[in-house]
Design a protein around this motif. Structure first.
Motif, short mmCIF file in Angstrom:
data_model
loop_
_atom_site.label_atom_id
_atom_site.label_comp_id
_atom_site.label_asym_id
_atom_site.label_seq_id
_atom_site.Cartn_x
_atom_site.Cartn_y
_atom_site.Cartn_z
N LEU A 158 46.22 42.84 40.38
CA LEU A 158 45.22 42.77 41.44
C LEU A 158 43.86 42.54 40.79
O LEU A 158 43.44 43.31 39.92
N VAL A 159 43.19 41.49 41.22
CA VAL A 159 41.83 41.19 40.75
C VAL A 159 40.86 41.55 41.86
O VAL A 159 41.01 41.09 43.01
N TYR A 160 39.89 42.38 41.54
CA TYR A 160 38.95 42.89 42.53
C TYR A 160 37.56 42.36 42.26
O TYR A 160 37.03 42.48 41.15
N LEU A 161 36.95 41.79 43.31
CA LEU A 161 35.57 41.31 43.18
C LEU A 161 34.62 42.42 43.60
O LEU A 161 34.48 42.72 44.78
N SER A 162 34.00 43.03 42.61
CA SER A 162 33.03 44.09 42.84
C SER A 162 31.63 43.47 42.85
O SER A 162 31.44 42.38 43.39
N SER A 163 30.66 44.11 42.27
CA SER A 163 29.28 43.63 42.31
C SER A 163 28.46 44.20 41.17
O SER A 163 28.69 45.34 40.74
N ILE B 268 44.15 38.66 44.88
CA ILE B 268 42.72 38.57 44.59
C ILE B 268 41.99 39.09 45.82
O ILE B 268 42.07 38.50 46.90
N HIS B 269 41.31 40.22 45.66
CA HIS B 269 40.70 40.91 46.80
C HIS B 269 39.21 40.61 46.84
O HIS B 269 38.41 41.21 46.11
N LEU B 270 38.84 39.66 47.72
CA LEU B 270 37.45 39.27 47.90
C LEU B 270 36.84 39.88 49.16
O LEU B 270 35.63 40.07 49.22
N MET C 26 52.14 30.59 40.19
CA MET C 26 52.17 31.96 40.70
C MET C 26 52.03 31.95 42.22
O MET C 26 51.45 31.02 42.80
N ARG C 27 52.56 32.98 42.87
CA ARG C 27 52.32 33.20 44.29
C ARG C 27 51.16 34.20 44.40
O ARG C 27 51.27 35.34 43.91
N ILE C 28 50.08 33.78 45.04
CA ILE C 28 48.85 34.55 45.04
C ILE C 28 48.37 34.77 46.47
O ILE C 28 48.29 33.83 47.27
N LEU C 29 48.07 36.03 46.80
CA LEU C 29 47.44 36.36 48.08
C LEU C 29 45.95 36.54 47.84
O LEU C 29 45.55 37.31 46.97
N VAL C 30 45.13 35.84 48.62
CA VAL C 30 43.67 35.94 48.50
C VAL C 30 43.12 36.49 49.80
O VAL C 30 43.29 35.88 50.86
N THR C 31 42.47 37.64 49.75
CA THR C 31 41.79 38.17 50.94
C THR C 31 40.37 37.59 50.98
O THR C 31 39.78 37.29 49.94
#
Length: 324
Positions: A111-116, A68-70, A1-6
């Motif tokens: 979109l995978v979001y890292l919450s808390s 993946i939004h970190l 996969m092509r993945i963008l990671v913030t």
């Protein structure tokens, strides 16, 4: 996969990007500024500047399968200045919404979001770990902004069909961890007497390698879309058990003093550290059975393995702040 990671060059981001590259994915790391040290072996690194409602994502999302939004404005102890919630919202809410709408517009599927875990509150009910079904009850600006970001993502998913998966981790530890966990490791290493021998609370942890593995697993599972997951290493520990486990990983004997928790709370109130002491003494446990059953996920690393890796590489002095 092509993945963008913030946030790819952050604590979690470095571990996650290394895993994704090992799995054969093409990873683009989105970082805040020029000169940032790139994560290991990524395909490319792109500078996006400050993340907020005006961030320009043009050209970064074309051909990307998943984001993946970190990246986030993280919780900082004793933050001063006016309108702290407004500053958290600029990055964590409006910045997340801007990225998600751009992703949907350019055809990103997931979109995978890292919450808390702080979306649920500061302490879990006694004897009842947090579950995804419990009503969110964030108590500080950071937790509120993470919950508002989750709601914004749900609205965008309903409007556009963007697949969204949310993770709510508790305290994350691992090689390079800083802040409170790093200071605890340093105290055990130096043989400092710690007053937690009588503390019988229950707190969940997640090793950064396990968090990275859970996120990577969700990318490959269609049944992860539309889900919110708590994640942990396994059964929660008391603060005293954690100290003993850290000492065991160092092959040292822990120095624990059995001070009554009530006395510790009084001391915290008198020294202006009521909140810090409250977190050390209170419960913050999670039930991650939904993640384990739905995605057939199991932690890749056990607690002892994770702590051994952590104590080998944690700096002797850890003064930064990291909280998810």
């Amino acid at each position: 996969m092509r993945i963008l990671v913030t946030g790819a060059n952050g604590f979690v981001g470095r571990h996650l990007t290394a895993l994704l590259v090992d799995q054969g994915h093409w990873v683009t790391a989105a970082v805040r500024r020029e000169g940032a040290a790139p994560p290991t072996s990524i395909a490319e690194m792109r500078v996006v500047g400050d993340i907020g409602p005006d961030t320009d994502w043009d050209g970064l999302l074309e051909g990307v399968d998943a984001v993946i939004h970190l990246a986030a404005r993280v919780h900082v102890m004793r933050e001063t200045g006016p309108a702290p919630l407004s500053r958290f919202r600029q990055v964590n809410v409006l910045g997340t919404e801007r990225l998600a709408r751009a992703a949907a517009r350019t055809g990103v599927r997931h979109l995978v979001y890292l919450s808390s875990v702080k979306v649920h509150g500061e302490t879990s009910p006694s004897g009842a770990p947090f579950t995804e079904a419990m009503a969110p009850a964030p108590e500080d600006a950071y937790g509120i902004s993470k919950w508002e970001a989750e709601r914004a993502l749900a609205e965008i998913a309903a409007e556009t069909g963007l697949g969204v998966t949310v993770f709510r981790p508790p305290l994350v530890y691992g090689p390079g961890v800083r802040a409170n966990f790093g200071r605890l490791v340093e105290a055990v290493r130096r043989g400092v007497p710690l007053p937690f021998g009588a503390v019988q609370n229950r707190r969940s942890l997640v090793y950064v390698g396990n968090l990275a593995d859970a996120v990577a697993t969700s990318l490959l599972r269609a049944d992860a879309i539309g889900q919110t997951f708590l994640v942990s290493d396994g059964p929660p520990l008391s603060t005293a058990e954690l100290v003993r486990s850290i000492a065991r990983a160092m092959h040292r004997k822990p120095r624990l003093l059995s001070i009554p928790p009530a006395l510790l709370r009084v001391t915290g109130a008198l020294t202006g550290k009521r909140a810090e002491i409250g977190r050390l003494l209170g419960d913050l446990a999670v039930d991650d059975s939904l993640l384990r059953s739905r995605l057939a996920w199991q932690p890749a690393y056990g607690l002892e393995e994770g702590l051994a890796a952590t104590v080998r590489k944690t700096p002797a002095r850890s003064r930064g702040v990291h909280r998810i």
